[in-house]
Design a protein around this motif. Structure first.
Motif, PDB file in Angstrom:
ATOM      1  N   LEU A 194       0.821  -1.219   0.000  1.00 14.23           N
ATOM      2  CA  LEU A 194       0.000   0.000   0.000  1.00 14.23           C
ATOM      3  C   LEU A 194       0.852   1.265   0.000  1.00 14.23           C
ATOM      4  N   THR A 202      -6.692   4.828   4.721  1.00 14.42           N
ATOM      5  CA  THR A 202      -6.340   6.105   4.087  1.00 14.42           C
ATOM      6  C   THR A 202      -5.693   5.873   2.726  1.00 14.42           C
ATOM      7  N   ALA A 203      -4.790   4.882   2.633  1.00 15.65           N
ATOM      8  CA  ALA A 203      -4.134   4.581   1.364  1.00 15.65           C
ATOM      9  C   ALA A 203      -5.145   4.140   0.310  1.00 15.65           C
ATOM     10  N   LEU A 204      -6.149   3.352   0.705  1.00 20.65           N
ATOM     11  CA  LEU A 204      -7.185   2.903  -0.231  1.00 20.65           C
ATOM     12  C   LEU A 204      -8.089   4.059  -0.654  1.00 20.65           C
ATOM     13  N   ASP A 205      -8.389   4.966   0.269  1.00 20.26           N
ATOM     14  CA  ASP A 205      -9.228   6.122  -0.076  1.00 20.26           C
ATOM     15  C   ASP A 205      -8.520   7.042  -1.063  1.00 20.26           C
ATOM     16  N   GLU A 206      -7.193   7.234  -0.866  1.00 19.01           N
ATOM     17  CA  GLU A 206      -6.453   8.119  -1.759  1.00 19.01           C
ATOM     18  C   GLU A 206      -6.243   7.492  -3.134  1.00 19.01           C
ATOM     19  N   ASP A 207      -6.089   6.183  -3.186  1.00 15.93           N
ATOM     20  CA  ASP A 207      -5.885   5.489  -4.462  1.00 15.93           C
ATOM     21  C   ASP A 207      -6.654   4.174  -4.429  1.00 15.93           C
ATOM     22  N   PRO A 208      -7.949   4.192  -4.801  1.00 16.14           N
ATOM     23  CA  PRO A 208      -8.772   2.972  -4.729  1.00 16.14           C
ATOM     24  C   PRO A 208      -8.250   1.839  -5.604  1.00 16.14           C
ATOM     25  N   ASP A 209      -7.455   2.177  -6.639  1.00 19.38           N
ATOM     26  CA  ASP A 209      -6.981   1.148  -7.569  1.00 19.38           C
ATOM     27  C   ASP A 209      -5.625   0.572  -7.177  1.00 19.38           C
ATOM     28  N   VAL A 210      -5.124   0.961  -5.981  1.00 17.35           N
ATOM     29  CA  VAL A 210      -3.829   0.440  -5.569  1.00 17.35           C
ATOM     30  C   VAL A 210      -3.888  -1.076  -5.379  1.00 17.35           C
ATOM     31  N   ASP A 236      -6.290  -4.395  -6.688  1.00 20.29           N
ATOM     32  CA  ASP A 236      -7.350  -4.852  -7.593  1.00 20.29           C
ATOM     33  C   ASP A 236      -8.184  -5.921  -6.895  1.00 20.29           C
ATOM     34  N   GLU A 245       5.777   6.964  -3.730  1.00 24.88           N
ATOM     35  CA  GLU A 245       5.483   5.550  -3.973  1.00 24.88           C
ATOM     36  C   GLU A 245       6.672   4.644  -3.661  1.00 24.88           C
TER      37      GLU A 245
END
Length: 641
Positions: A98, A145-153, A155, A236
């Motif tokens: 993440l 928080t990481a998923l909210d900022e980048d939902p496609d991180v 799959d 990243e």
């Protein structure tokens, strides 16, 4: 009911219609006593908080979906993995999947409620288990928080986070619930609120502190990786960079092991409790009698007032307590109260104890009688027995003077290894592959067991040594005068024994058979054999004197034998593989040295005897016959007499 269940388990209960009716009646009565009771019971703070939480969560305005995705309930591979760790100073965590890393220092309010300041039984204490639980929750928040900022991180429509944790209580609280700690239950309610309506599930598993090295270092980060430094790296790649940096740091300077961490915490807690027992509320406070209190604390440890109630405690252990006391002060930014100087009373106590230990720890060498007994006992037993192996080791050590770790192991079923900071391991003890055998024409012998009669010399390459001279080669030759004391014959015996037991050439060669099972000779077994030989060969030795014999006595013996033959120090150092002058500690003023001394004085003795033949008889003088000036030379009448 309990008796009925026991009878049913024993197949002695035979049910009838009347029995079933009685059982049902008793069950209904018991249920009414519980559920139909009109007794009122008080609701505690924790129970009230949980009821209020459930009431709010199930209210109409809560908008909580009363369902859980199957993907969060079944066993499956995790979508992402995260590590975290906590200490009494702060916490930290990261996830490469993440791409996040975080570090947090506990506030002063939290820090002052830790074990560093409060005893274990204090109600306001914030335990390390709560801190460990908190850091897993914070790692989960970072993942959300990481998923909210980048939902496609990731799959995955319903991702699951695997949170590795080195604290068993925190793992149980994450996967199940906390039932014992009020603080843990409060954190559990907060964690439950985070899980509601979240598309990210979580599982937690335990791993050893030794494997959780990166997160452990992050939790103790402080100045190692400053925030402004991390900003210079692409977002990243920050977590990956931190991971690599911490692995490098780990290799250069290894973190504390599990047991070391527990030991340090226990010692600090014991010191805090001891100080509080005498009225020093703040163990790090600047008291007038601080120096005296520390000296009394250390002296009490020496006298048996310690965690394990040991009657005696070694100086190294006392120094460990001193180190933790200084660490407590350093964590609060205070100067270390105990200094390594002669003026410090604590160090004077430790220095005195070290001197006593140095005298008590001096190992005695193997005597001729003991060596004869060890060899004779081994020759009487079966070739594959432990006694036969010890006999061969006795012969080997007479000339080679091996260190204990070079021949024996800690456990009977596992060889000891040395682990380098890089993670590489190497066997500590001599293996067959380390030794090459040659005949008297220096031709290599491929199978020394079959061609044992041809073996005239060996070359042993020490792949690892305590003196760091790894790869050093040493030669040993056949003893033509005594086959019993021949080091070559003893090594061939050990080769043959290992071969018969199926031992690999790359594993320690000192093995024996016990109940048809191959075992390694341990340090404890060899020490017991040496003490038993000392007791039988010298029955007059006291218990304290017997303690000075151990498996290290073989190395002392080898040094003493060379000293008795008048070998110079450099010769002793080369043959027994010493780098420093430490071998001098092993030398003893033995009976053989007294014999050598008499032989050295033999010529002078003959001359003195010859001179005595030509001397007149010794005259006995009377004081009355002395002149006045001769009497005056004496200081008083006592001298004259």
């Amino acid at each position: 009911m309990k008796q009925i269940k026991e009878l049913k388990k024993a197949d002695k209960w035979q049910e009838s219609a009347r029995d079933i009716a009685h059982i049902n009646f008793a069950t209904r009565k018991a249920a009414k006593l519980v559920h139909g009771s009109e007794n009122k019971y008080p609701i505690g703070k924790d129970m009230r908080a949980e009821i209020e939480f459930l009431t709010e969560a199930t209210g109409q305005e809560a908008e909580v979906t009363f369902e859980t995705p199957i993907a969060h309930m079944i066993k499956r591979d995790p979508s992402a993995v995260a590590w975290s760790d906590a200490c009494l100073v702060g916490a930290g965590g990261y996830s490469v999947d993440l791409a996040f890393i975080w570090y947090l220092t506990w506030s002063a309010q939290i820090y002052r409620r830790t074990i560093l300041f409060l005893p274990k039984n204090d109600a306001s204490l914030i335990s390390i288990n709560m801190m460990e639980f908190c850091r897993v929750i914070m790692n989960y928040c970072a993942a959300i928080t990481a998923l909210d900022e980048d939902p496609d991180v990731i799959d995955d429509p319903w991702p699951v986070l695997l949170a590795w944790c080195d604290n068993t209580s925190a793992v149980n609280w994450i996967n199940q619930a906390c039932t014992t700690s009020a603080g843990g239950r409060a954190l559990g309610r907060f964690f439950c609120g985070l899980l509601m309506n979240s598309r990210l599930g979580i599982n937690s598993r335990w791993l050893s502190t030794l494997e959780n090295v990166v997160a452990d270092d992050i939790s103790r980060l402080k100045r190692s990786l400053p925030a402004e430094g991390l900003q210079e790296i692409r977002a990243e790649r920050r977590a990956d960079f931190a991971n690599r940096a911490m692995h490098l740091k780990r290799e250069l300077s290894e973190s504390k092991r599990d047991n070391e961490i527990k030991t340090s915490r226990t010692r600090q807690a014991y010191y805090i409790a001891w100080m509080k027992m005498f009225g020093f509320v703040d163990c790090c406070g600047n008291y007038i009698l601080k120096k005296e209190a520390l000296a009394i604390f250390v002296k009490s440890l020496m006298l048996g007032e310690n965690i394990r109630n040991k009657e005696t405690m070694r100086a190294n252990t006392i120094q460990g307590y001193v180190k933790e006391i200084n660490e407590l002060h350093s964590l609060r930014g205070l100067p270390e109260p105990i200094c390594r100087t002669k003026a410090d009373p604590v160090w004077r106590l430790i220095s005195n104890l070290q001197k006593e230990e140095d005298i008590a720890r001096r190992r005695e060498p193997i005597t001729k009688q003991m060596a004869a007994m060890l060899i004779k006992n081994g020759r009487k037993e079966d070739f594959l027995s432990k006694e036969a192996l010890i006999a061969d080791i006795t012969v080997i050590n007479r000339e080679m003077g091996c260190r204990a770790a070079e021949l024996v192991q800690t456990k009977v079923g596992k060889p000891d290894v040395h682990r380098y900071p890089s993670g590489k391991t190497v066997i500590k003890s001599i293996c067959r592959s380390w030794i090459k055998c040659y005949d008297k024409y220096d031709k290599l012998i491929r199978d020394p067991v079959k061609d044992k009669k041809r073996v005239h010399s060996i070359c042993l390459t020490w792949l690892i040594q305590k003196n760091r001279r790894n790869g050093e080669k040493c030669w040993y030759t056949k003893n033509e005068k005594s086959s019993v004391l021949c080091v070559i014959g003893a090594i061939i015996n050990i080769f043959e024994r290992a071969e018969m037991l199926g031992q690999s050439d790359d594993l320690p060669m000192c093995v024996y058979s016990d109940k048809e099972k191959m075992k390694y000779l341990t340090r404890e077994n060899l020490s017991k054999a040496v003490k038993l030989a000392a007791k039988e060969a010298h029955p007059h030795l006291t218990t304290e004197e017997l303690k000075r014999f151990s498996c290290h006595s073989f190395r002392v013996w080898a040094a003493v034998l060379l000293s008795e033959q008048g070998k110079e120090g450099d010769y002793v150092k080369i043959r027994l593989r010493w780098v420093s002058e430490a071998y001098r500690v092993y030398l003893r003023n033995t009976k053989q040295l007294a014999v050598n001394h008499n032989e050295a004085l033999e010529f002078d003795t003959e001359e003195i005897n010859f001179e005595m033949l030509n001397l007149p008889d010794i005259v006995s003088y009377n004081a009355d016959e002395l002149d006045e000036h001769e009497v005056g030379e004496y200081a008083d009448e006592t001298d004259l007499e």
